[in-house]
Design an enzyme around this catalytic site. Structure first.
Site, short mmCIF file in Angstrom:
data_model
loop_
_atom_site.label_atom_id
_atom_site.label_comp_id
_atom_site.label_asym_id
_atom_site.label_seq_id
_atom_site.Cartn_x
_atom_site.Cartn_y
_atom_site.Cartn_z
N ARG A 50 0.84 -1.20 0.00
CA ARG A 50 0.00 0.00 0.00
C ARG A 50 0.88 1.25 0.00
O ARG A 50 1.59 1.50 0.97
CB ARG A 50 -0.91 0.02 1.23
N ASP A 52 1.59 5.31 0.10
CA ASP A 52 0.98 6.47 0.76
C ASP A 52 0.58 7.53 -0.25
O ASP A 52 0.92 7.46 -1.43
CB ASP A 52 1.97 7.08 1.76
N ARG A 209 10.36 6.41 3.73
CA ARG A 209 10.52 7.87 3.81
C ARG A 209 11.23 8.29 5.09
O ARG A 209 11.92 9.31 5.11
CB ARG A 209 9.16 8.55 3.68
#
Length: 279
Positions: A50, A52, A209
């Site tokens: 998934r 973001d 990230r």
């Protein structure tokens, strides 16, 4: 029957992968297109990872379950095999920022999420004026100071292997933060753009990230090289680690075992990792 679908998308105008009421998401667009293509009321798909809000993909993988009659009926009068006809039909329905690359029947044991051996992401940073390109501004992070890639790679080496990455993850109840990072390295391409490649068995929420944010701080000299290892050892989420913008992040590829090994892979990945694995 189970169908594997490979797709790419520009995440700039999406609120991430997962369906959210009232918001434009990649999953929502894909499921709507599949329902139209297969002529069924609704469809549910499972993805490899998934992404973001704002994150892109070149190598996302999903699976969907249907039956042979429905797939053949959706092909209509096309001379193409049904799965290939589905690719053409989906690309005629989907918006321009989502493209289906391939579709094929796979064994029932295939699971886009749990069968994956690894995921590979790339994060791109333009930290030199010569690398700034307005045509790639939605896919490359523009950084105002030049980065020391040698220092970043030295720090990245301390993050390789099997670790508890709690310091680099947003906590999710009932989820483990133990991951095996097999590759984490920065290089420059011909344009001078700095690109981080990271490959791991899986990633927890915002992990990539956060890794980028940590290494950027080291690369511009705000933190020492040892800081990455220190944060990893802390095993506690800290606001000291800045989560980098989603703009520069792309899911590049997902790796799977041969079809003959799919059943065994499911047993391994569905068993939750325990702290004892860390030795």
């Amino acid at each position: 029957m189970r169908i594997r679908i490979d797709l790419a998308y520009d995440g700039s105008d999406f609120h991430g992968w997962a369906v959210q009421p009232g918001l434009r998401t990649v999953q929502g667009e894909v499921q709507q297109a599949l329902a139209l293509a297969l002529r069924v009321p609704e469809v549910w798909v499972t993805c490899a990872g998934r992404t973001d809000t704002g994150v892109h993909a070149r190598g996302q993988v999903i699976h969907v379950d249907t039956d042979p009659e429905t797939l053949e009926r959706s092909a209509g009068r096309s001379a193409l095999p049904p799965a290939q006809a589905l690719v053409r039909k989906l690309n005629g329905i989907l918006p321009a920022d989502v493209r289906v690359q391939a579709a094929r029947e796979v064994p029932d044991e295939f699971d886009a999420r749990f069968s994956a051996l690894w995921r590979r992401y790339a994060y791109r940073v333009a930290d030199r004026p010569t690398a700034y390109d307005p045509l790639t501004r939605h896919h490359v992070l523009h950084w105002p100071r030049e980065l020391d890639l040698a220092a970043m790679n030295t720090a990245a080496a301390d993050l390789l292997g099997l670790h508890d990455f709690t310091s680099f993850c947003k906590a999710r109840e009932g989820a483990t933060s133990i991951r095996r990072v097999e590759r984490l390295h920065w290089d420059r391409d011909a344009s001078g753009t700095a690109t981080m490649t990271v490959l791991a068995d899986a990633f927890c929420h915002s992990m990539v990230r956060a890794l980028v944010g940590c290494l950027l701080a080291i690369g511009e000299g705000r933190k020492p090289v040892a800081w990455a290892a220190e944060m990893l050892e802390r095993a506690e989420r800290s606001s000291d680690i800045h989560i980098a913008s989603p703009r520069g992040l792309t899911l590049e590829e997902v790796g799977y075992p041969p079809d003959t090994d799919l059943a065994g892979r499911l047993l391994i990945t569905k068993a939750r990792r325990q702290e004892s694995e860390l030795g």
